[in-house]
Design a protein around this motif. Sequence first.
Motif, PDB file in Angstrom:
ATOM      1  N   HIS A  40       0.919  -1.248  -0.013  1.00 13.48           N
ATOM      2  CA  HIS A  40       0.100  -0.154  -0.048  1.00 13.48           C
ATOM      3  C   HIS A  40       0.847   1.192   0.087  1.00 13.48           C
ATOM      4  O   HIS A  40       1.800   1.501   0.936  1.00 13.48           O
ATOM      5  CB  HIS A  40      -0.901   0.086   1.277  1.00 13.48           C
ATOM      6  CG  HIS A  40      -1.854  -1.091   1.275  1.00 13.48           C
ATOM      7  ND1 HIS A  40      -2.690  -1.411   2.263  1.00 13.48           N
ATOM      8  CD2 HIS A  40      -2.361  -1.846   0.197  1.00 13.48           C
ATOM      9  CE1 HIS A  40      -3.405  -2.442   1.954  1.00 13.48           C
ATOM     10  NE2 HIS A  40      -3.049  -2.890   0.791  1.00 13.48           N
ATOM     11  N   ASP A  41       0.684   2.261  -0.780  1.00 15.70           N
ATOM     12  CA  ASP A  41       1.348   3.519  -1.065  1.00 15.70           C
ATOM     13  C   ASP A  41       0.839   4.608  -0.133  1.00 15.70           C
ATOM     14  O   ASP A  41       1.675   5.486   0.318  1.00 15.70           O
ATOM     15  CB  ASP A  41       1.334   3.921  -2.512  1.00 15.70           C
ATOM     16  CG  ASP A  41       2.025   2.746  -3.373  1.00 15.70           C
ATOM     17  OD1 ASP A  41       3.148   2.781  -3.315  1.00 15.70           O
ATOM     18  OD2 ASP A  41       1.472   2.161  -4.166  1.00 15.70           O
ATOM     19  N   TRP A  42      -0.750   4.569   0.173  1.00 14.85           N
ATOM     20  CA  TRP A  42      -1.107   5.431   0.969  1.00 14.85           C
ATOM     21  C   TRP A  42      -2.098   4.933   1.944  1.00 14.85           C
ATOM     22  O   TRP A  42      -2.714   3.790   1.813  1.00 14.85           O
ATOM     23  CB  TRP A  42      -2.164   6.475   0.086  1.00 14.85           C
ATOM     24  CG  TRP A  42      -1.311   7.323  -0.716  1.00 14.85           C
ATOM     25  CD1 TRP A  42      -0.704   7.256  -1.892  1.00 14.85           C
ATOM     26  CD2 TRP A  42      -0.713   8.437  -0.676  1.00 14.85           C
ATOM     27  NE1 TRP A  42      -0.221   7.973  -2.703  1.00 14.85           N
ATOM     28  CE2 TRP A  42      -0.135   9.316  -1.709  1.00 14.85           C
ATOM     29  CE3 TRP A  42      -0.871   9.389   0.507  1.00 14.85           C
ATOM     30  CZ2 TRP A  42       0.438  10.188  -1.788  1.00 14.85           C
ATOM     31  CZ3 TRP A  42      -0.198  10.664   0.435  1.00 14.85           C
ATOM     32  CH2 TRP A  42       0.711  11.089  -0.770  1.00 14.85           C
ATOM     33  N   ILE A  43      -2.134   5.482   3.235  1.00 10.93           N
ATOM     34  CA  ILE A  43      -3.117   5.125   4.145  1.00 10.93           C
ATOM     35  C   ILE A  43      -4.035   6.399   4.371  1.00 10.93           C
ATOM     36  O   ILE A  43      -3.518   7.270   4.664  1.00 10.93           O
ATOM     37  CB  ILE A  43      -2.513   4.730   5.488  1.00 10.93           C
ATOM     38  CG1 ILE A  43      -1.492   3.706   5.292  1.00 10.93           C
ATOM     39  CG2 ILE A  43      -3.245   4.200   6.721  1.00 10.93           C
ATOM     40  CD1 ILE A  43      -0.396   3.334   6.493  1.00 10.93           C
ATOM     41  N   VAL A  44      -5.430   5.931   4.230  1.00  8.68           N
ATOM     42  CA  VAL A  44      -6.072   7.285   4.334  1.00  8.68           C
ATOM     43  C   VAL A  44      -7.295   6.863   5.381  1.00  8.68           C
ATOM     44  O   VAL A  44      -7.755   5.952   5.569  1.00  8.68           O
ATOM     45  CB  VAL A  44      -7.233   7.351   2.943  1.00  8.68           C
ATOM     46  CG1 VAL A  44      -8.059   8.531   3.075  1.00  8.68           C
ATOM     47  CG2 VAL A  44      -6.281   7.310   1.745  1.00  8.68           C
ATOM     48  N   THR A  45      -7.062   7.964   6.344  1.00 14.37           N
ATOM     49  CA  THR A  45      -8.096   7.723   7.714  1.00 14.37           C
ATOM     50  C   THR A  45      -9.077   8.995   7.837  1.00 14.37           C
ATOM     51  O   THR A  45      -9.764   8.732   8.826  1.00 14.37           O
ATOM     52  CB  THR A  45      -7.262   7.874   8.934  1.00 14.37           C
ATOM     53  OG1 THR A  45      -6.017   8.859   8.860  1.00 14.37           O
ATOM     54  CG2 THR A  45      -6.149   6.593   8.906  1.00 14.37           C
ATOM     55  N   GLY A  46      -9.060   9.911   7.140  1.00 18.79           N
ATOM     56  CA  GLY A  46      -9.915  11.047   7.216  1.00 18.79           C
ATOM     57  C   GLY A  46     -11.250  10.798   6.404  1.00 18.79           C
ATOM     58  O   GLY A  46     -11.369  10.186   5.306  1.00 18.79           O
ATOM     59  N   ARG A  47     -12.178  11.171   7.065  1.00 21.63           N
ATOM     60  CA  ARG A  47     -13.631  10.947   6.458  1.00 21.63           C
ATOM     61  C   ARG A  47     -13.901  11.427   5.112  1.00 21.63           C
ATOM     62  O   ARG A  47     -14.343  10.456   4.435  1.00 21.63           O
ATOM     63  CB  ARG A  47     -14.864  11.398   7.496  1.00 21.63           C
ATOM     64  CG  ARG A  47     -16.128  11.142   7.071  1.00 21.63           C
ATOM     65  CD  ARG A  47     -17.347  11.702   8.127  1.00 21.63           C
ATOM     66  NE  ARG A  47     -16.884  13.017   8.562  1.00 21.63           N
ATOM     67  CZ  ARG A  47     -17.391  13.594   9.630  1.00 21.63           C
ATOM     68  NH1 ARG A  47     -18.628  12.792  10.274  1.00 21.63           N
ATOM     69  NH2 ARG A  47     -17.372  14.921   9.779  1.00 21.63           N
TER      70      ARG A  47
END
Length: 392
Positions: A40-47
């Motif tokens: 995985h290149d990106w981890i997205v946690t924002g709604r």
Amino acid sequence: MPKPPEVLQNHTRDGLEPLPELSRMSAETPMLKNTGPGIHDWIVTGREQVRAVLGDARRFTTRPPADSEEESRQITQIGNPLQYDPPEHTRLRQMLTPEFTVRRMRRMEPLIEKIVEDRLDVLERAGQPADLMRHFAWPIPGLVGCTLLGVPRDDQPELARNLDLSRRANRNWQLRQAAVNAFDGYLARFVEQKRRDPGDDMLGMLIQDHGADVTDKELVGICASVIAAGMENVAGMLGLGTLALLDHPGQLELLQEKPELMDQAVEEALRYVAVVPIASPRTALEDVTVGGQEIKEGEIVSCSLLAVNRAQLDDADRDEFRVDRENVSHMAFGHGIHFCVGAALARMELRTAYAGLLRRFPGLRLAVPRQELRFRPPLLATYGVEKLPVAW
């Protein structure tokens, strides 16, 4: 703040609770670039960022990441809509959606109630303590899925056994592969039989209405998705949702006093538990800007539904479990075109099973110390508790 590889490995979770790092990531770095190992290149946690990625089927694909387009097509699960892009996804979705309307699911309600009551009988006969997962949580969605498709009752135990063997992480590769082959082989024969004699179940209706437009391999994939995904996700929710209630005796008592809160309690459990903590990876089909960050073509994005459901709720008490919470906001069933087509069925199963369990066993409690519970490996797609010994 943990390094990105650590976040990818443990999904920032401990039991039912997200680790504090998850909240900090959501607040400080909702788009986190992974510069270490991992696919995985990106981890997205924002709604808003998660909504932007999951809601964009034009610039992101759910097909399995691979080194080439040809390899990606080869490893795509035929008939699994989650791994299809439009227009193929649109074609399959339009076939399946009429079979999962709320009206049609209501016809399943008496059947689901009967299955739940039968499993409660089995749980009670098992004696105290009994493993709620083995006797109750796992069988219910498997039986519902098989009946929905029209799998003969006599065939259901063997089919469920092979599915169980195929999902266990601690089994050796040869045994798991043999179980997968047996499971797929049965479904292939089942589809052939249904072509000859469709019936009025879900698979029969698909064949009658769309038989010329769907291949046997696609029908096998649809059956596997309905049974396996429903079994994993609903069973996980039955176990973890029950555990959440037992962890919060005040909320359990409130729900027992006010059973009319069950719909709200189900939505709160879906939000709080996040049984699917990470959405299926998305791969960028072109350069995309999300949350002020540029995702390059070919980069793989991991979206944390656990973060969205817990850390991103606006309420001040977002980390509390409240069965009377109103207007519960969550992405437990995903977002965008890949929103779970079986959401209405899953909600009905959860509502019926929780209600039956609390009615039959008002004194339900854990039969082992809380710290002895073991949870499924975090890298599996569906989170859950391995065993849930209970007494009443």
